[in-house]
Design a protein around this motif. Structure first.
Motif, PDB file in Angstrom:
ATOM      1  N   THR A 146       0.861  -1.174   0.000  1.00  0.00           N
ATOM      2  CA  THR A 146       0.000   0.000   0.000  1.00  0.00           C
ATOM      3  C   THR A 146       0.900   1.227   0.000  1.00  0.00           C
ATOM      4  N   VAL A 147       0.771   2.033  -1.032  1.00  0.00           N
ATOM      5  CA  VAL A 147       1.572   3.248  -1.172  1.00  0.00           C
ATOM      6  C   VAL A 147       0.730   4.417  -0.693  1.00  0.00           C
ATOM      7  N   LEU A 148       1.188   5.071   0.363  1.00  0.00           N
ATOM      8  CA  LEU A 148       0.434   6.171   0.954  1.00  0.00           C
ATOM      9  C   LEU A 148       1.227   7.471   0.825  1.00  0.00           C
ATOM     10  N   ASP A 149       0.542   8.510   0.424  1.00  0.00           N
ATOM     11  CA  ASP A 149       1.174   9.828   0.329  1.00  0.00           C
ATOM     12  C   ASP A 149       0.096  10.883   0.551  1.00  0.00           C
ATOM     13  N   ILE A 150       0.473  11.984   1.163  1.00  0.00           N
ATOM     14  CA  ILE A 150      -0.478  13.071   1.377  1.00  0.00           C
ATOM     15  C   ILE A 150      -0.647  13.910   0.123  1.00  0.00           C
ATOM     16  N   ASN A 151       0.252  13.707  -0.841  1.00  0.00           N
ATOM     17  CA  ASN A 151       0.306  14.554  -2.028  1.00  0.00           C
ATOM     18  C   ASN A 151      -0.222  13.819  -3.250  1.00  0.00           C
ATOM     19  N   GLY A 152      -1.365  14.269  -3.759  1.00  0.00           N
ATOM     20  CA  GLY A 152      -1.978  13.602  -4.899  1.00  0.00           C
ATOM     21  C   GLY A 152      -1.139  13.641  -6.156  1.00  0.00           C
ATOM     22  N   SER A 153      -0.358  14.696  -6.345  1.00  0.00           N
ATOM     23  CA  SER A 153       0.492  14.787  -7.531  1.00  0.00           C
ATOM     24  C   SER A 153       1.541  13.688  -7.541  1.00  0.00           C
ATOM     25  N   MET A 154       2.099  13.403  -6.376  1.00  0.00           N
ATOM     26  CA  MET A 154       3.094  12.328  -6.274  1.00  0.00           C
ATOM     27  C   MET A 154       2.441  10.971  -6.550  1.00  0.00           C
ATOM     28  N   LEU A 155       1.246  10.757  -6.015  1.00  0.00           N
ATOM     29  CA  LEU A 155       0.538   9.501  -6.244  1.00  0.00           C
ATOM     30  C   LEU A 155       0.186   9.310  -7.711  1.00  0.00           C
ATOM     31  N   ASP A 156      -0.162  10.385  -8.391  1.00  0.00           N
ATOM     32  CA  ASP A 156      -0.467  10.291  -9.822  1.00  0.00           C
ATOM     33  C   ASP A 156       0.740   9.774 -10.602  1.00  0.00           C
ATOM     34  N   VAL A 157       1.923  10.262 -10.244  1.00  0.00           N
ATOM     35  CA  VAL A 157       3.151   9.796 -10.894  1.00  0.00           C
ATOM     36  C   VAL A 157       3.360   8.318 -10.630  1.00  0.00           C
ATOM     37  N   GLY A 158       3.171   7.888  -9.372  1.00  0.00           N
ATOM     38  CA  GLY A 158       3.368   6.491  -9.026  1.00  0.00           C
ATOM     39  C   GLY A 158       2.393   5.562  -9.706  1.00  0.00           C
ATOM     40  N   ALA A 159       1.118   5.943  -9.738  1.00  0.00           N
ATOM     41  CA  ALA A 159       0.114   5.102 -10.383  1.00  0.00           C
ATOM     42  C   ALA A 159       0.382   4.975 -11.879  1.00  0.00           C
ATOM     43  N   GLU A 160       0.818   6.060 -12.490  1.00  0.00           N
ATOM     44  CA  GLU A 160       1.153   6.024 -13.911  1.00  0.00           C
ATOM     45  C   GLU A 160       2.327   5.077 -14.163  1.00  0.00           C
ATOM     46  N   ARG A 161       3.338   5.173 -13.317  1.00  0.00           N
ATOM     47  CA  ARG A 161       4.505   4.295 -13.452  1.00  0.00           C
ATOM     48  C   ARG A 161       4.127   2.833 -13.206  1.00  0.00           C
ATOM     49  N   ALA A 162       3.258   2.598 -12.209  1.00  0.00           N
ATOM     50  CA  ALA A 162       2.846   1.232 -11.897  1.00  0.00           C
ATOM     51  C   ALA A 162       2.071   0.615 -13.058  1.00  0.00           C
ATOM     52  N   GLY A 163       1.221   1.419 -13.691  1.00  0.00           N
ATOM     53  CA  GLY A 163       0.476   0.924 -14.843  1.00  0.00           C
ATOM     54  C   GLY A 163       1.398   0.515 -15.976  1.00  0.00           C
ATOM     55  N   LYS A 164       2.402   1.328 -16.244  1.00  0.00           N
ATOM     56  CA  LYS A 164       3.351   1.009 -17.308  1.00  0.00           C
ATOM     57  C   LYS A 164       4.167  -0.228 -16.990  1.00  0.00           C
ATOM     58  N   ALA A 165       4.424  -0.454 -15.694  1.00  0.00           N
ATOM     59  CA  ALA A 165       5.219  -1.613 -15.276  1.00  0.00           C
ATOM     60  C   ALA A 165       4.377  -2.870 -15.077  1.00  0.00           C
ATOM     61  N   GLY A 166       3.052  -2.768 -15.207  1.00  0.00           N
ATOM     62  CA  GLY A 166       2.181  -3.917 -15.008  1.00  0.00           C
ATOM     63  C   GLY A 166       2.075  -4.355 -13.565  1.00  0.00           C
ATOM     64  N   LEU A 167       2.146  -3.401 -12.623  1.00  0.00           N
ATOM     65  CA  LEU A 167       2.174  -3.743 -11.199  1.00  0.00           C
ATOM     66  C   LEU A 167       0.931  -3.296 -10.437  1.00  0.00           C
ATOM     67  N   LEU A 168      -0.087  -2.846 -11.121  1.00  0.00           N
ATOM     68  CA  LEU A 168      -1.251  -2.304 -10.423  1.00  0.00           C
ATOM     69  C   LEU A 168      -1.959  -3.336  -9.555  1.00  0.00           C
ATOM     70  N   ASP A 169      -1.840  -4.631  -9.888  1.00  0.00           N
ATOM     71  CA  ASP A 169      -2.486  -5.653  -9.063  1.00  0.00           C
ATOM     72  C   ASP A 169      -1.714  -5.930  -7.777  1.00  0.00           C
ATOM     73  N   ARG A 170      -0.495  -5.430  -7.665  1.00  0.00           N
ATOM     74  CA  ARG A 170       0.339  -5.642  -6.484  1.00  0.00           C
ATOM     75  C   ARG A 170       0.378  -4.424  -5.572  1.00  0.00           C
ATOM     76  N   LEU A 171      -0.203  -3.313  -6.046  1.00  0.00           N
ATOM     77  CA  LEU A 171      -0.104  -2.047  -5.332  1.00  0.00           C
ATOM     78  C   LEU A 171      -1.475  -1.419  -5.126  1.00  0.00           C
ATOM     79  N   THR A 172      -1.618  -0.728  -4.006  1.00  0.00           N
ATOM     80  CA  THR A 172      -2.777   0.110  -3.740  1.00  0.00           C
ATOM     81  C   THR A 172      -2.275   1.506  -3.407  1.00  0.00           C
ATOM     82  N   PHE A 173      -2.854   2.534  -4.031  1.00  0.00           N
ATOM     83  CA  PHE A 173      -2.428   3.910  -3.806  1.00  0.00           C
ATOM     84  C   PHE A 173      -3.477   4.626  -2.963  1.00  0.00           C
TER      85      PHE A 173
END
Length: 258
Positions: free
Chosen positions: A99-126
């Motif tokens: 579970t990736v937690l951040d108070i900053n939505g802009s940072m989370l947007d970057v992480g979710a985008e990167r996770a999607g490209k890496a095929g890791l969205l099923d292993r992560l929760t933002f």
């Protein structure tokens, strides 16, 4: 304006770099910094660490030794761009859920985008939330990690107490943070690089030196290793220790909920 390091007694809650601010002001100021640098976060860390942050993060995850059994779960706080989370999933042979937690939505947007490209969205929760008031039940996670984020939390004791609360008995806390250099020559070189070069490079790359000025000042204000270890122990953790990286430019702190 004070350039002295804070201690286990506190001080970071009213420190915006070298400026003293109200406790109710710091979070908004820090949020603005990270909204501004979110898309250049890796570059920011390269500048702050002279490129070494990647090796330090690898060392942190190697020390964590993520579980390789299905169901092992970790919480990565202030980890919006996913750097630590991706490493944990890889080290667990794709068995861990982070579970990736951040108070900053802009940072989370970057992480979710990167996770999607890496095929890791099923292993992560933002999750967008505050480290001082985690939205999870007691005894939820096997591990809690935070890399280069704890110094930006206004009330560090609250974040540490929350880390202890959400960890399962036997769970582990790991915090990677810039720290106090213990080699005089290296300290001189690093301070010159930090205060003279980094803000100016930040200005050239992004057009704005102010976020980088805050970040180097926040490093200088953060408690030295022994003081931060005392804070971790006060939160309830046992077997607290740390490892210095690159002469103390960074340190990784470890504690257990026993």
């Amino acid at each position: 304006m004070s350039t002295d390091r804070t201690t286990a007694a506190g001080g970071m809650e009213t420190s915006y770099g070298f400026q003293k601010v109200g406790e109710d002001e710091k979070q908004a100021k820090v949020d603005t910094v990270f909204h501004n640098v979110a898309r250049r976060y890796d570059l920011m860390n390269d500048l702050m660490s002279m490129g070494m942050h990647r090796a330090w993060k690898n060392a942190m995850v190697a020390w964590l030794q993520p579980g390789k059994r299905p169901g092992w779960s970790s919480l990565d706080v202030a980890g919006g761009t996913g750097d630590i989370a991706f490493r944990i999933v890889d080290a667990s042979r794709n068995n861990a859920h982070v579970t990736v937690l951040d108070i900053n939505g802009s940072m989370l947007d970057v992480g979710a985008e990167r996770a999607g490209k890496a095929g890791l969205l099923d292993r992560l929760t933002f999750v967008e939330a505050n480290a001082e008031t985690l939205p999870f039940d007691d005894d939820t996670f096997d591990a809690y990690t935070i890399a280069f984020g704890i110094r930006n939390v206004p009330h560090i004791y609250r974040a540490l107490s929350e880390a202890y609360r959400v960890l399962k008995p036997g769970g582990r806390f790991l915090c990677l943070e810039f720290s106090e250099v213990d080699m005089p020559l290296l300290e001189t070189v690093y301070e010159q690089w930090s205060f003279r070069a980094i803000p100016q490079i930040g200005r050239m790359v992004t057009g704005d030196a102010e976020p980088y000025q805050y970040l180097v000042e926040s490093i200088r204000k953060f408690p030295r290793q022994s003081e931060f270890a005392a804070m971790i122990e006060k939160a309830g953790f046992e077997r607290v220790t740390w490892r210095d990286y690159s002469g103390g430019i960074a340190a990784c702190h470890s504690g257990w909920k026993i």
